[in-house]
Design an enzyme around this catalytic site. Structure first.
Site, mmCIF file in Angstrom:
data_model
loop_
_atom_site.group_PDB
_atom_site.id
_atom_site.type_symbol
_atom_site.label_atom_id
_atom_site.label_comp_id
_atom_site.label_asym_id
_atom_site.label_seq_id
_atom_site.Cartn_x
_atom_site.Cartn_y
_atom_site.Cartn_z
ATOM 1 N N GLU A 63 44.196 31.164 55.974
ATOM 2 C CA GLU A 63 44.511 31.336 54.553
ATOM 3 C C GLU A 63 45.148 32.679 54.227
ATOM 4 O O GLU A 63 46.064 32.747 53.414
ATOM 5 C CB GLU A 63 43.243 31.150 53.697
ATOM 6 C CG GLU A 63 42.761 29.707 53.583
ATOM 7 C CD GLU A 63 41.965 29.237 54.791
ATOM 8 O OE1 GLU A 63 41.906 29.977 55.808
ATOM 9 O OE2 GLU A 63 41.387 28.139 54.720
ATOM 10 N N HIS A 132 31.523 25.884 46.809
ATOM 11 C CA HIS A 132 32.605 24.943 46.534
ATOM 12 C C HIS A 132 32.855 24.799 45.039
ATOM 13 O O HIS A 132 33.467 23.841 44.615
ATOM 14 C CB HIS A 132 32.278 23.565 47.138
ATOM 15 C CG HIS A 132 32.762 23.391 48.551
ATOM 16 N ND1 HIS A 132 33.144 24.448 49.335
ATOM 17 C CD2 HIS A 132 32.939 22.276 49.291
ATOM 18 C CE1 HIS A 132 33.517 23.995 50.525
ATOM 19 N NE2 HIS A 132 33.411 22.675 50.522
#
Lengths: 350, 319
Positions: A63, A132
């Site tokens: 990422e 999340h």
């Protein structure tokens, strides 16, 4: 004006991207799973077929480096859109976003710029849990050189996204996953929604109720509940978090003399703190009574009963407003809960 | 720019470039105690040759990504000397109008984004730049300079992985001076073979370990030809030696992590000195005189330059 063309929030982002990719060959979309069958809530669903793998491509799980890729391509005048399925994953990108993307234009005295968009989904639902569901907008809003937007409606989703793509700065574009299915009026033609402008969604005289992203939905429900006890709330959607429009909030507060800010994030050092501080700066001698709400200052739990406790909801917002305006009432008012269909409908996994 | 004149002409150009870098750096070291340069300096003394050799084989529209030890690259790429010294002095005539300083030199006109002070962060940007060059069919390449310390960072492996996957037009130059500040490779890597690491990502590679300018020139040219022909990325390791302390103008033998005995072969085989010996003495003297004059003028101009107006602090936060 007849509002007949209804698109969902997800469809609006798809349409914005499609129109810009057709208009500007330097726009490209990349990120984990952008070309997979789900297409991230349909927002990227067929770009790889329409435009080829050079303009829409999947990436390795790297990422920070993939963020740097976007920065480098943007330095060369391309307009990358980096898609993340969760804002939690942006934590892997902080080096490139904050040390590099946010700095180039300033450090080079304007020679280089980074016209890049970073999309990230936030938000509760179906036991997403500690890692999340985080909403970290205030971390990014804190940094000069970055812009941060979090539209709530499909109309703003399309307009803000086109604006983000055309903006010559790195833009963090925040999408709450409970909004993807929400439908609203979206014009077919291309249009932009400028950053730094809040929206007064509903007018009212008794309290200024400011919220961001999904909390706007909850605030609108709270407004309905408050009506039943004669409280008329003016609901303001911030839309843009950096730059942030606190003039609109201040103007409303001059009318209502009461301010409640509901952040879609932790209260501590959150957007709500910024709104209240700025309103205080604009009204040093007539600062209103105020309150703020946000996530409970704990890690987000997974089990539903605790997840429900973690998040503000329309009932808790309405009760907070009532306590602020009617100090003597304590917890005595229990409004009829409003149905939160978007929360009930969502069963994951994304 | 590739010199097209005879060999001695090329050596004169390379000598002049390396000498410029050496003498500028030495002058920075001399004046540093006056606090004219109010920010850290990471001098290129001893590491002139890798930048000069690679840049000799680059074309004008290629891009270069450097590091906070970037004075050599900036000058090897023919960056403006006056603008560099003015930047060190924090003046508005600098290549960052004083906002950048020594660690963040750059200039769009020479294809050099302003460098980063965070180790390895330039590498992910380099793959983005190379990606754009390939996408836009520019027939240009990107040369990214990193140190051996940067190779520890995950971003370098991630970048090589992507560059190999997409066959990007990227030349990676690892300036291996054996240390990350004071930490030797032996304390950081169990298997310090950079070319081998690159091969794991389908990145071709070569090493130049002899500190010889000719080796650097020919290997750089071959690496650049490889990249430019579309065969994919290339990692070029060049062994080099930092003469001064990691940051600052002085020597640091007293710290004990390196000794002058370790360093002496690097001093004796100084590529600048050896290059100077290959050109005619009168030419060398003329070049030395020319370079000294240019440097004196650059520092003089920097001294007389203007600091940016305080209101300028607000400029360029957003494009």
């Amino acid at each position: 004006m007849p509002e007949t063309r209804q698109l969902s929030y997800g469809e609006a982002i798809y349409e914005a991207t499609l129109q810009e990719m057709e208009r500007d060959p330097s726009v490209f979309v990349y990120g984990l799973g952008v070309d997979d069958p789900k297409g991230h809530y349909g927002t990227t669903k067929d770009f790889h077929e329409r435009f080829g793998p050079d303009r829409c491509f999947d990436t390795p799980l790297s990422e920070d480096t993939m963020t740097g890729l976007g920065v480098g391509a943007a330095l060369m005048g391309m307009r990358p859109i980096h898609v993340h399925q969760r804002m939690d994953f942006l934590l892997l990108c902080m080096n490139q976003l904050i040390n590099m993307a946010a700095k180039y234009h300033y450090v080079s005295a304007g020679q280089w710029s980074v016209p890049m968009v970073v999309r990230a989904s936030i938000g509760r639902s179906w036991g997403q849990g500690p890692q999340h569901s985080q909403a970290l907008q205030s971390m990014f809003a804190h940094v000069p050189g970055l812009k941060v937007v979090a539209p709530t409606t499909p109309y703003d989703a399309k307009g803000c996204f086109i604006e983000a793509i055309r903006d010559n700065n790195p833009v963090i574009f925040i999408e709450h996953r409970l909004l993807y299915a929400n439908k609203g009026h979206v014009p077919e033609e291309s249009y932009t929604v400028p950053f730094g402008k809040a929206r007064v969604l509903k007018e009212g005289d008794d309290v200024t109720l400011v919220a961001t992203t999904h909390m706007v939905v909850e605030a609108l429900r709270a407004r309905e509940q408050l009506k039943t006890i004669g409280i008329d709330a003016e609901v303001i959607d911030l839309v843009s978090l950096s730059p942030i429009d606190t003039e609109t909030v201040s103007k409303s507060v001059n009318k209502t003399d009461a301010l409640v800010v509901v952040d879609n994030g932790w209260e501590n050092c959150g957007i709500s703190a910024e709104v209240i501080a700025k309103v205080a700066e604009l009204n040093p001698t007539n600062f209103p009574k105020f309150a703020r709400m946000g996530f409970a200052p704990v890690t987000c739990p997974t089990t539903k009963v605790l997840e429900n406790e973690f998040y503000p909801n329309s009932t808790s917002i309405a009760q907070k407003v009532n306590r602020l305006l009617n100090e003597d009432q304590g917890n005595s008012w229990n409004p009829v809960p409003m149905k939160a269909t978007e929360i009930e409908a969502f069963k994951g996994p994304f | 720019m590739s010199p097209t004149s005879s060999n001695s002409g090329q050596y004169e150009t390379l000598f002049e470039q390396m000498l410029t870098i050496r003498l500028v750096e030495e002058k920075v070291a001399v004046i540093y105690h006056t606090d004219a340069v109010k920010s850290p300096v990471h001098l290129s003394i001893g590491q002139e040759a890798p930048s000069v050799a690679v840049c000799a084989a680059l074309e004008k529209n290629d891009m270069v990504i450097g590091t906070y030890r970037g004075h050599a690259l900036y000058l090897a790429r023919e960056g403006d000397l006056d603008a560099m010294v003015a930047e060190l002095y924090g003046k508005s005539e600098g290549c960052g109008r004083g906002k950048a300083g020594s660690m963040h030199l750059g200039d769009k006109s020479i294809g050099m984004p302003h460098t980063s002070a965070i180790v390895a962060t330039g590498m992910p940007n380099a793959i983005g730049v190379a990606f754009a060059q390939k996408f836009k069919k520019e027939n240009a390449i990107t040369a990214c300079f990193i140190g051996d310390g940067a190779v520890d960072e995950g971003a370098v492996s991630e970048s090589m992985n992507f560059a190999g996957l997409k066959k990007l037009p990227l030349l990676i130059i690892v300036e291996n001076n054996q240390f990350a500040i004071h930490s030797p490779i032996s304390t950081r890597m169990p298997r310090p073979n950079f070319v081998e690491r690159a091969a794991a990502f389908n990145v071709a590679g070569a090493s130049v370990m002899d500190n010889d300018l000719d080796s650097m020139l020919s290997t750089s040219q071959a690496a650049i030809d490889h990249v430019r022909s579309g065969q994919g990325p290339f990692l070029l390791e060049i062994a080099t030696y930092r003469w001064k302390e990691h940051v600052g103008p002085g020597d640091d033998w007293a710290l004990g992590y390196r000794t002058k005995e370790d360093a002496s072969p690097w001093f004796e085989n100084d590529p600048l000195k050896l290059c100077g010996e290959r050109i005619a003495a009168d030419r060398r003297l003329a070049l030395e005189s020319k370079v000294k004059e240019q440097i004196t003028r650059a520092f003089d101009r920097a001294e007389k330059g203007t600091f940016p107006d305080p209101a300028e602090m607000w400029d360029n936060v957003y494009a």
